[in-house]
Design an enzyme around this catalytic site. Structure first.
Site, PDB file in Angstrom:
ATOM      1  N   GLU A 145       5.467   3.131  -6.191  1.00 35.98           N
ATOM      2  CA  GLU A 145       5.606   2.237  -6.672  1.00 35.98           C
ATOM      3  C   GLU A 145       4.539   1.448  -6.716  1.00 35.98           C
ATOM      4  OE1 GLU A 145       9.830   1.007  -6.265  1.00 35.98           O
ATOM      5  OE2 GLU A 145       9.015  -0.949  -7.442  1.00 35.98           O
ATOM      6  N   GLY A 146       4.176   1.235  -5.459  1.00 39.50           N
ATOM      7  CA  GLY A 146       3.431   0.355  -4.244  1.00 39.50           C
ATOM      8  C   GLY A 146       1.518   1.422  -4.987  1.00 39.50           C
TER       9      GLY A 146
END
Ligand SMILES: *[C@@H]1O[C@H](CO)[C@@H](O)[C@H](O)[C@H]1NC(C)=O
Ligand SMILES: *[C@@H]1O[C@H](CO)[C@@H](O)[C@H](O)[C@H]1NC(C)=O
Ligand SMILES: *[C@@H]1O[C@H](CO)[C@@H](O)[C@H](O)[C@H]1NC(C)=O
Length: 434
Positions: free
Chosen positions: A179-180
């Site tokens: 996600e990052g």
């Protein structure tokens, strides 16, 4: 009358045949088969730019805890390597996939409804070359593995019977690191730094409820050897290789952090009559804190002389040794999202629409003000704690007090969601599976 219809029908049939043969032999499909280059890359000066080869699409399903959202992205090729985002269509349905945990087949109607949006948006001659991906976040991560798997299998079957391009890894649960990285790709794409080799890449800070992420491109060679194992990720995008420093700290999202600051344990309810006592609430103030389906009774510690100092110290004890400090972040340009934005908005540090720049020191001053005036903060009893936490966390990560962060929800009028970055990542990855 009837006789004159026949030649007319023949003419139409001929036109249709000519049209399809044009599509089949259009320069675009030719380029892909011949070179097997990623769809969104055009070799500079190749002279193959025709109207038919300019445009392509990507479809990303964001399966969140409260709903599922489809993003249909329309791109066009550019000579720089990175494509141009021409248009985004999105639609969300409720509830989220996890609501169907016990009857996975019932999620089909909603998924099909969203697929219809994509089919309406994308010309049918491009369906088979358009990647279709679903990434699930928090909601599914919390389900027992078997139930989550059944849901994903159901979605995968629906995807496979769709006319779109579905690869091996097209339906899955995304972890915080993914996600990052995807959010980092989105940010730098929207800021234009992926298409410009001389532009400096920006870092990305995200603060969710359960985890917090930091992702940046290290320019300083000292950052690599000092990074803990697993913090450096390498991938390729738009014909460039990126080595990113990226980590998702599970349990250090704002809501998980609150619980731990107050001495609670994730997933463990209090005994009857028990309550959590914290110096970060107004002294003797009693309230409830709900987190991950459990309600905790909480109370402000009595006799605290300086709420700010006591709370800040408590936050420091909780964070001790949990976060890797990186020197280099002090000199990089960073965007910050989610609760960083919300808490800056709550304390009027930024414009709720356009965001703005905030220094670490601004959070600290706001924390001091909120904690000192805590008796008045009836509507938002946790604001003092949240601001102390944000201030401490940022400094532990390596951001000095004078460091400025850019808080936004949109860049160039596009929402900075991980979904766009994930679309690029999977487009690039799926070239090998085509
Ligand atoms: C990709 O990069 C290589 C080396 O940097 C370069 O030779 C090649 O032309 C690039 N390809 C495209 C499609 O930009
Ligand atoms: C996250 O998932 C990716 C695959 O999607 C994997 O390569 C990576 O190791 C995972 N990271 C963590 C921290 O579990
Ligand atoms: C690329 O980035 C550099 C440095 O930020 C900037 O000066 C230049 O104008 C950019 N080029 C384009 C085409 O945007």
């Amino acid at each position: 009358m009837k006789i004159s219809k026949l030649p007319c029908l023949l003419l139409i049939a001929l036109c249709v045949m000519l049209f399809f043969s044009y599509i089949t032999w259009s320069p675009r499909s030719h380029v892909e088969e011949e070179d097997n280059v990623p769809k969104f890359e055009l070799e500079e000066g190749s002279g193959r730019k025709t109207a038919a080869s300019e445009v392509f699409y990507g479809i990303m399903f964001d399966a969140g805890s409260t709903g599922t959202r489809v993003h249909v992205y329309k791109f066009s090729r550019t000579s720089s390597g990175a494509p141009n985002l021409d248009h985004e269509t999105f639609k969300a349905i409720k509830p989220g996939l996890s609501a169907y945990a016990d009857e996975p087949e019932k999620c089909a109607a909603g998924i099909k409804e969203l697929l219809d949006i994509a089919m309406a948006e994308i010309p049918d001659n491009l369906w088979s070359s358009t990647p279709l991906v679903l990434k699930a976040t928090a909601g599914l991560r919390l389900l027992p593995g078997e139930k989550a798997q059944k849901l994903l299998d159901t979605v995968r079957d629906i995807f496979k019977s769709s006319p779109f391009l579905v690869g091996k890894d097209s339906v899955s649960i995304m972890n915080g690191t993914d996600e990052g990285i995807f959010a980092w790709i989105t940010v730098n794409f929207l800021a234009g730094s992926l298409s410009n080799q001389s532009a400096k890449l920006a870092g990305m800070l995200d603060l969710g409820g359960g985890s917090t992420q930091i992702t940046f491109y290290p320019y300083d060679k000292d950052t690599f050897p000092s990074a803990p194992p697993g913090f450096i990720t390498t991938f390729q995008l738009f014909n460039r290789t990126y080595h990113l420093y990226s980590h998702s700290y599970l349990g250090l999202g704002l809501m998980s952090a609150r619980l731990e600051i107050m001495g609670g344990k994730e997933g463990i309810p209090l005994q009857p009559g028990e309550e959590l006592v914290t110096p970060c609430l107004a002294p003797a103030y009693v309230t409830e804190f709900e987190h991950a389906g459990i309600t905790y009774k909480v109370k402000g510690e009595k006799g605290v002389t300086s709420v700010y100092e006591s709370c800040y110290r408590k936050v420091g004890e909780m964070l001790k040794g949990k976060v890797n400090h990186v020197k280099e972040v002090a000199v990089l340009y960073f965007y910050a999202f989610s609760y960083y934005f919300d808490r800056a908005e709550d304390t009027h540090l930024i414009d709720p629409e356009i965001g703005g720049f905030v220094k670490v020191k601004d959070f600290k001053v706001a924390a001091n003000n909120e904690c000192t005036d805590i008796e008045k903060s009836g509507g938002h009893p946790f604001l003092c704690m949240d601001l102390c936490y944000i201030t401490h966390l940022l400094q532990d990560l390596g951001f000095p007090e004078e460091k400025q962060l850019k808080l936004v929800k949109k860049i160039n009028d596009v929402e900075t969601s991980w979904a766009l970055g994930a679309t690029f990542y999977y487009m690039s990855l799926m070239q090998g599976n085509v």
